[in-house]
Motif scaffolding. Structure first.
Motif, short mmCIF file in Angstrom:
data_model
loop_
_atom_site.label_atom_id
_atom_site.label_comp_id
_atom_site.label_asym_id
_atom_site.label_seq_id
_atom_site.Cartn_x
_atom_site.Cartn_y
_atom_site.Cartn_z
N LYS A 8 0.86 -1.19 0.00
CA LYS A 8 0.00 0.00 0.00
C LYS A 8 0.90 1.24 0.00
O LYS A 8 1.80 1.36 0.81
CB LYS A 8 -0.90 0.03 1.23
N CYS A 16 6.04 2.68 0.00
CA CYS A 16 4.99 1.69 0.20
C CYS A 16 5.35 0.78 1.37
O CYS A 16 6.51 0.62 1.72
CB CYS A 16 4.77 0.87 -1.07
N VAL A 21 -4.82 -6.37 3.29
CA VAL A 21 -5.95 -5.67 2.70
C VAL A 21 -7.10 -6.65 2.57
O VAL A 21 -6.92 -7.76 2.07
CB VAL A 21 -5.56 -5.10 1.31
N TRP A 32 -7.52 -2.01 5.53
CA TRP A 32 -6.15 -2.49 5.62
C TRP A 32 -5.59 -2.24 7.01
O TRP A 32 -6.02 -1.36 7.73
CB TRP A 32 -5.25 -1.85 4.57
N VAL A 74 -6.54 5.48 -2.86
CA VAL A 74 -5.71 4.50 -2.17
C VAL A 74 -5.07 3.64 -3.24
O VAL A 74 -5.76 3.13 -4.13
CB VAL A 74 -6.54 3.65 -1.20
N PHE A 76 -2.64 0.37 -4.32
CA PHE A 76 -2.11 -0.93 -3.91
C PHE A 76 -1.33 -1.53 -5.06
O PHE A 76 -1.62 -1.28 -6.23
CB PHE A 76 -3.25 -1.89 -3.55
#
Length: 105
Positions: A8, A16, A21, A32, A74, A76
């Motif tokens: 993430k 990250c 998640v 998450w 968001v 990922f």
């Protein structure tokens, strides 16, 4: 709920971290935390209501999944192309199911 460990990105997409998640398809929320739910520890869980999902292609051939919420995006990244395809398809299917009225919490 379905979940897995993904990378993430922070809001500026400069770094990250590995996060667990998970998705609740009934409320169309994605959450998450640092560890899986039910494991020992009191990790903070963050939840957002999904509005749209799209894929951001990177120059090195990898892709990121971007989930748009009311006040933020968001981002990922999955560890493999297969995992990425599964998450992308699953999130898209959840958002296509517009037949139910869902109230975000």
């Amino acid at each position: 709920m379905v979940g897995a460990y993904l990378l993430k990105y922070n809001r500026r997409r400069t770094k990250c971290e590995r996060r667990f998640v998970n998705v609740n398809p009934y409320s169309r929320t994605i959450s998450w935390s640092k560890s899986e739910p039910g494991n020992a520890g009191n990790d903070e869980v963050t939840t957002v209501y999904m509005q749209t999902v799209f894929v951001e292609d990177l120059t090195d051939g990898r892709s990121r999944i971007v989930v748009s919420a009311a006040n933020r995006e968001v981002v990922f990244q999955c560890s493999s192309a297969l995992e990425h395809a599964i998450w992308e398809r699953g999130l898209t299917l959840i958002l296509q199911n517009q037949s139910k009225t869902v109230v975000p919490y």
